[in-house]
Structures are given as structure tokens and as C-alpha cells.
Enzyme design. Structure first.
Site, PDB file in Angstrom:
ATOM      1  N   ASN A   1      11.783  -8.975  -3.795  1.00  0.00           N
ATOM      2  CA  ASN A   1      11.986 -10.414  -3.976  1.00  0.00           C
ATOM      3  C   ASN A   1      10.945 -11.021  -4.917  1.00  0.00           C
ATOM      4  O   ASN A   1      11.248 -11.954  -5.648  1.00  0.00           O
ATOM      5  CB  ASN A   1      11.972 -11.133  -2.628  1.00  0.00           C
ATOM      6  CG  ASN A   1      12.650 -12.472  -2.714  1.00  0.00           C
ATOM      7  OD1 ASN A   1      13.871 -12.546  -2.768  1.00  0.00           O
ATOM      8  ND2 ASN A   1      11.864 -13.532  -2.750  1.00  0.00           N
ATOM      9  N   ASP A   2       9.725 -10.496  -4.925  1.00  0.00           N
ATOM     10  CA  ASP A   2       8.704 -10.994  -5.857  1.00  0.00           C
ATOM     11  C   ASP A   2       9.199 -10.852  -7.297  1.00  0.00           C
ATOM     12  O   ASP A   2       9.063 -11.771  -8.107  1.00  0.00           O
ATOM     13  CB  ASP A   2       7.398 -10.220  -5.713  1.00  0.00           C
ATOM     14  CG  ASP A   2       6.664 -10.515  -4.420  1.00  0.00           C
ATOM     15  OD1 ASP A   2       6.990 -11.527  -3.765  1.00  0.00           O
ATOM     16  OD2 ASP A   2       5.771  -9.735  -4.069  1.00  0.00           O
ATOM     17  N   HIS A   3       9.752  -9.709  -7.621  1.00  0.00           N
ATOM     18  CA  HIS A   3      10.216  -9.444  -8.975  1.00  0.00           C
ATOM     19  C   HIS A   3      11.477 -10.252  -9.297  1.00  0.00           C
ATOM     20  O   HIS A   3      11.634 -10.752 -10.408  1.00  0.00           O
ATOM     21  CB  HIS A   3      10.450  -7.948  -9.163  1.00  0.00           C
ATOM     22  CG  HIS A   3       9.290  -7.135  -8.702  1.00  0.00           C
ATOM     23  ND1 HIS A   3       8.033  -7.255  -9.272  1.00  0.00           N
ATOM     24  CD2 HIS A   3       9.155  -6.243  -7.707  1.00  0.00           C
ATOM     25  CE1 HIS A   3       7.189  -6.449  -8.641  1.00  0.00           C
ATOM     26  NE2 HIS A   3       7.848  -5.824  -7.694  1.00  0.00           N
TER      27      HIS A   3
ATOM     28  N   GLN B   1      10.526 -18.678  -3.036  1.00  0.00           N
ATOM     29  CA  GLN B   1      10.880 -17.256  -2.952  1.00  0.00           C
ATOM     30  C   GLN B   1      11.918 -17.014  -1.858  1.00  0.00           C
ATOM     31  O   GLN B   1      12.773 -16.148  -1.990  1.00  0.00           O
ATOM     32  CB  GLN B   1       9.626 -16.417  -2.743  1.00  0.00           C
ATOM     33  CG  GLN B   1       8.711 -16.547  -3.939  1.00  0.00           C
ATOM     34  CD  GLN B   1       8.045 -15.258  -4.324  1.00  0.00           C
ATOM     35  OE1 GLN B   1       8.341 -14.198  -3.810  1.00  0.00           O
ATOM     36  NE2 GLN B   1       7.122 -15.349  -5.253  1.00  0.00           N
TER      37      GLN B   1
END
Length: 180
Positions: free
Chosen positions: A138-140, A170
Site C-alpha cells: 500500500n505504501d507504493h 493511505q
């Protein structure tokens, strides 16, 4: 990274004291995700370091941050402070739960977001609800969403001369991804 790969002059400001494990500058993960960037280690607990960061932000076209809600405001580096000096700044906040709402003060990490957004369940192993994607996907994914929003904001600034604040939750990115 994507903006740097496209030719932007990107300066990553980070804390050397927190640059351990996968965040250490010599670690392959760090090298992969921070290519095309210049790096500047600052100790933000020191007023001089906050002054350096503030001077950078006041000259930047774009500021991207993923601290917990309120951290940059406490350091005098929040959107309103920077915009007062740099009205064309495009500011992206990538906090876990967004800047407002009942969950905005929750401190999150990728596995927390994955679970709350349903990604852990959707990608898990049958009979094991504690195993999911396995990395900070999810960060990417949020970074890619931010690039699209930034490019739209750059075009809007080209037309109007005004900057924007982009609240890139996010969690909301994870929910979007789960629905695809």
C-alpha cells in the site's frame, strides 16, 4: 522515486537516527526506492535542522510528507506555514488515515492499513487470517496515486498560479485497491 525518474530534482529529507534496517542508506531496499533522489539527513529535534527543512520547503515546487497528523505543523513546516511564503507550493500529505475524521490521529504502518482496508483478508492464506500481502504494498500504491494527483495539481498551478494541498489517505488508497 517516480518523479525523480521523470527528471524532477528530488531531495529526500530523513532522520539518520531512524535510518536502520531496510531504511538504512546502504540497504538494497533503500537504494531501490530512493534512486534518482538526493538525500539530506537532519535531526529534526534540533531547531537548526527544522530551519534548514523550512528553507527547502519554502523554495520547493512540491512537498511530500508521510508523518502522523500535526507533526509538520508542530515543526512550523505545515502547509499553511509554507504556503504563506510559497503560495505556489503543492503539498501532499500521505498520512495513514488522512488529515481529518475520527481516525486521523491513529498511527499506522502498512500492515495496519492492509488489515483495515481488507487487503490482508483478500490476499491471505486459507485458514490463516494473520497472513496477507507480506510487504508494504500500500505504501507504493499510495505513492503512485500521489504522482497522478501531483501531475494534475502541477497542471492546475500552471493555469492558475496557485498551489494545492492534497490529502492522500493511505487507508483510502487501500480501500480503492481492494475494490479493484
Amino acid at each position: 522515486r517516480v518523479l525523480g525518474d521523470m527528471g524532477a530534482d528530488v531531495v529526500k529529507v530523513y532522520s539518520a537516527s531512524r535510518a536502520t534496517g531496510a531504511n538504512a542508506t546502504h540497504y538494497p531496499y533503500y537504494q531501490m526506492w530512493n534512486r534518482s533522489k538526493r538525500n539530506l539527513a537532519l535531526d529534526m529535534s534540533q531547531p537548526q535542522a527544522r530551519d534548514v527543512a523550512r528553507r527547502l520547503a519554502e523554495k520547493a515546487d512540491i512537498v511530500i510528507e508521510n508523518f502522523s497528523v500535526g507533526v509538520l505543523d508542530r515543526w512550523g513546516l505545515g502547509f499553511e506555514s509554507v504556503r504563506a511564503v510559497n503560495p505556489g507550493v503543492i503539498f501532499v500529505s500521505m498520512s495513514g488515515m488522512g488529515q481529518g475524521g475520527p481516525w486521523s490521529n491513529f498511527v499506522t504502518y502498512a500492515p495496519t492499513i492492509h488489515a483495515l482496508a481488507g487487503l490482508t483478508y483478500l490476499t491471505g492464506v486459507p485458514g490463516r487470517q494473520d497472513i496477507g500481502i507480506g510487504f508494504s504494498y500500500n505504501d507504493h500504491h499510495a505513492g503512485l496515486h500521489a504522482v497522478v494527483a501531483l501531475l494534475a495539481a502541477v497542471e492546475a498551478r500552471r493555469r492558475t498560479g496557485r498551489g494545492q494541498f492534497i490529502d492522500m489517505s493511505q487507508f483510502e488508497v487501500g480501500v480503492n485497491f481492494a475494490g479493484q
